[in-house]
Design a protein around this motif. Structure first.
Motif, PDB file in Angstrom:
ATOM      1  N   LEU A 197       0.857  -1.179   0.000  1.00 31.09           N
ATOM      2  CA  LEU A 197       0.000   0.000   0.000  1.00 31.09           C
ATOM      3  C   LEU A 197       0.899   1.236   0.000  1.00 31.09           C
ATOM      4  CD1 LEU A 197      -2.742   1.437   0.371  1.00 31.09           C
ATOM      5  CD2 LEU A 197      -2.463   1.107   2.839  1.00 31.09           C
ATOM      6  N   ILE A 227      -1.637  -1.257  -4.093  1.00 25.78           N
ATOM      7  CA  ILE A 227      -2.511  -0.090  -4.200  1.00 25.78           C
ATOM      8  C   ILE A 227      -1.659   1.177  -4.103  1.00 25.78           C
ATOM      9  CG2 ILE A 227      -4.367   1.233  -3.109  1.00 25.78           C
ATOM     10  CD1 ILE A 227      -5.533  -1.391  -2.108  1.00 25.78           C
ATOM     11  N   ALA A 381      -8.767  -5.461  -1.381  1.00 27.42           N
ATOM     12  CA  ALA A 381      -7.673  -4.820  -0.639  1.00 27.42           C
ATOM     13  C   ALA A 381      -7.392  -5.514   0.695  1.00 27.42           C
ATOM     14  CB  ALA A 381      -8.034  -3.356  -0.384  1.00 27.42           C
TER      15      ALA A 381
END
Lengths: 395, 333
Positions: A197, A227, A381
């Motif tokens: 992330l 992400i 996610a």
């Protein structure tokens, strides 16, 4: 009650495992005193680097689990490696559950801070700077965790790396956030890693802002599940100063967010401004390779809503001027090579090279406006980011 | 045992009268110091030597050599191994000698010849119950004592080739950077292929089909260019550049037994070389040593570029020549 408290205190002082705080001050013999503290520390101990400038001639290293190395601020405690004579990095960590926070590393001869095989590491409010600014003889990576599970990089500032400012390689469960990467070749790079992330960072004045790469022939392969969201990716227009031969030497000046190979990458909520080659670039690995484990294509790359200011207005691409003219003076913000699979939300313009196989350059391109499907499913996610318990070591 | 005790007793009695004589009596290695929990403060505590300054080992401490050694700025290296009496030695993976708990490997680094010889440091590897422990001991100026230096040191000296260098005594962690494999400290050097067959037999009654197959370094001209270079790369590089070791993430594997050209760096692109790559694209370009990152880094003295990262401050002219010869002779594809 009182008795218990006294007993507990006695126990604490008698136990060899009781956490201790070792305070180091700058000055004569700092190299040996600090290195000795790093070696003799016991799990649970904290080493405090008092404010000041530490003139160091050799790399430092930590190989004890569960140790905190804490300075008095990224501008207060400075580990100065300007006269470093040996070792490949300023500080090397090879143990688990280590917290590094509130100090700076300046002018290491190789990498800044490297952690290898160091699980659950926290890098918090650190600064790594090559003070002369961009230069090909600066070290490669400023913050460099590799082959680790559980990496939290929060609130660091990195400047001048001749490869990547924050480089996470061959790792799993990663968060890089609230950090500033300025005037590096690559600001932030996630390479051959999974479950990363990257959010709330500022990447500016790099050659390329944020890179998500997967390369062949490495011990750990199969990068993906990444992400990149809510970052400010602005004015990444520094000419590439990487030494030739490195993969980032091929990154074009003015690249905002770049995905090469990889699978399952979400890019959304970012502000992209002043990235004159391509605000977002999604491509396959470009070199020939010989590794049957490797998939060179970018698969399931999802471009959500992002704020673009300008597109490729000064692309460092062969035939860039012609391309610009063909697209009405400026390339649209999303560039794709046409290989693998890409999904883009409606209303975000792009262009494609329309390549038909990996390993072909721009010469084989037949550029056209991008027409791809919007994202279909919610991006999964769930496993992405550093383990939550690493948060406890911040603050 | 009894005789030794009496001798020691006599020595103690005569100590006051003739302090110098006392040290002649063969002392015994102190097994408890090797296997204990402490970090001994001085080399003396182990009792490895009769005359430590002359590097004269006591009974049971055996000197040995390696066919192809690690380059250490031209230092003279004196290697010894101690195995507790009655204990067995065997072979493990890659023909690495397996020493029982209580064993020790001892290596002293010295510069200068004859009367001029100066001991710099003695590194010991101790096999304790919980694994191997690496410790560096630094000799004093007077050459009377070597003290533990966990943080290492820097010492100004001149190499045999006349280069003035700042010599690095490694710290305890740096010991592990080379001696670490899969997270644990391990010996590197004493593998059958790099040990003379005669020594293995005479010392431990052992034989191994690979014993001594690596060329004797001083006779490398009579070995093939490949054998000389591959032995050199194994000994000087492969403790890090192999799976499970410090440079595993590079994907470069320079072990003697590796035969995949790509793993050996042939037409392999660098991963995290940074400026170490110079202006080159591949680790090894067959026929083109001047375009090979591997050799470029071995020829550098610049920290951040130079390889190996630890254990040397000067370029090894002989070693780089062996590697250059090998790359030059590789068939161009």
């Amino acid at each position: 009650m009182k008795r218990i408290a006294i007993f507990a205190a006695l126990l604490a002082s008698a136990s060899p495992l009781a956490a201790e705080v070792h305070t180091i001050i700058p000055g004569e013999g700092a190299q040996e005193r600090l290195q000795e503290a790093l070696i003799l520390a016991e799990p649970g101990d904290e080493i405090v680097l008092s404010a000041g400038r530490y003139e160091l001639t050799d790399g430092l290293s930590l190989d004890v689990d569960n140790v905190t190395l804490r300075g008095e601020g990224m501008d207060g405690t400075v580990l100065d490696f300007t006269s470093q004579a040996g070792a490949g990095e300023g500080l090397l960590v090879t143990s688990d559950n280590v917290t590094l926070r509130d100090f700076a590393v300046e002018n290491p001869k190789g990498d800044g801070i490297k952690s290898k095989g160091a699980d659950n590491i926290v890098y918090h409010r650190l600064r790594v700077t090559w003070t002369r600014g961009p230069h090909p003889e600066n070290g490669a990576y400023a913050i460099y965790p590799v082959e680790s599970t559980g990496v939290l990089v929060d609130g660091v500032k990195v400047t001048g790396a001749s490869d990547a400012g924050i480089y996470v390689g061959q790792s799993d469960r990663i968060t890089v956030r609230n950090s500033i990467a300025e005037a590096n070749v690559a600001g932030i790079e996630i390479e051959n890693s999974r479950n990363a992330l990257v959010e709330h960072n500022i990447a500016t004045r790099n050659t390329g802002g944020i890179l998500v790469f997967d390369l062949p022939n490495l011990p750990v392969m199969g990068g993906g599940n990444v992400i990149v969201r809510n970052n400010l990716v602005v004015a990444n227009d520094t000419p590439n100063f990487a030494p030739p031969g490195n993969i980032v030497a091929g990154v074009r000046r003015g690249t905002g967010i770049m995905v090469m190979a990889n699978e399952d990458v979400l890019i959304e909520g970012n502000v992209l401004s002043g990235n004159p080659t391509a605000p977002v670039m999604v491509i396959a690995y470009v070199q020939p390779y010989d590794d049957e484990r490797y998939n060179p294509l970018a698969r399931n790359i999802v471009i959500g809503e992002n704020a673009f200011e300008g597109g490729g207005y000064d692309p460092q691409l062969e035939g860039g001027e012609m391309l610009k003219a063909a697209f009405g003076g400026e390339l649209p913000p999303v560039m794709w090579d046409g290989l693998g699979s890409l999904y883009v939300v409606e209303g975000t313009p792009g262009w494609t090279l329309n390549l038909t196989e990996q390993g072909k350059g721009l010469g084989a391109a037949s550029p056209a406006p991008l027409t791809v499907e919007p994202p279909v499913d919610e991006f999964d996610a769930s496993e992405i980011g550093a383990p939550a318990e690493l948060e406890d070591r911040l603050g | 045992m009894k005789v030794g005790g009496i001798l020691l007793g006599l020595a103690a009695i005569s100590l006051a009268a003739a302090a110098g004589q006392a040290r002649i009596v063969a002392r015994e290695v102190d097994d408890e110091v090797i296997t204990g929990k402490n970090l001994p403060r001085t080399l003396e505590e182990f009792g490895f030597f009769i005359h430590a300054d002359a590097q004269m080992p006591t009974t049971g401490v055996l000197p040995y050599r390696l066919n192809t050694p690690l380059y250490s700025d031209g230092a003279e290296k004196l290697r010894f191994v101690y195995v507790p009496e009655g204990q067995e030695v065997g072979f493990g993976k890659d023909g690495l000698l397996q020493f029982p708990v209580g064993s020790a490997l001892i290596k002293t680094f010295a510069f200068g010849n004859g009367e001029e010889r100066r001991l710099i440091e003695t590194r010991v590897l101790l096999h304790r119950e919980d694994g191997w422990l690496a410790l560096p001991y630094l000799w004093n100026e007077e050459q009377t004592e070597a003290r533990l230096a966990v943080a290492g040191a820097r010492i100004d000296l001149t190499t045999p080739k006349g280069e003035a260098i700042s010599y690095r005594v490694p710290n305890k962690n740096q010991c592990k950077e080379c001696h670490g494999l899969d997270g644990a400290v391990t010996p590197i050097g004493p593998k059958a292929r790099n040990l003379p067959a005669g020594w293995l037999d005479a010392s431990f009654g052992l034989s191994h089909e690979e014993a001594g197959v690596m060329p004797l370094w001083e006779d490398r001209q009579s070995a093939s260019a490949e054998d000389a270079a591959r032995a050199y790369l194994d000994v000087n590089c492969a403790h890090c550049h192999r799976p499970g070791a410090t440079a595993s993430n590079s994907g470069l594997d320079l072990r003697w037994e590796q035969d995949d050209p790509h793993a050996l760096g042939i037409m392999k692109r660098p991963v995290a070389a940074g400026r170490g790559a110079g202006s080159h694209l591949y680790d090894v370009v067959p026929g083109k040593p001047g375009e090979s990152i591997l050799l470029h880094r071995m020829l550098s003295n610049d920290p951040g570029v130079a390889m190996p990262e630890l254990g040397k401050a000067t370029v090894d002219e002989e070693g780089t020549e062996a590697v250059r010869r090998w790359i030059e002779g590789l068939p161009e594809s």
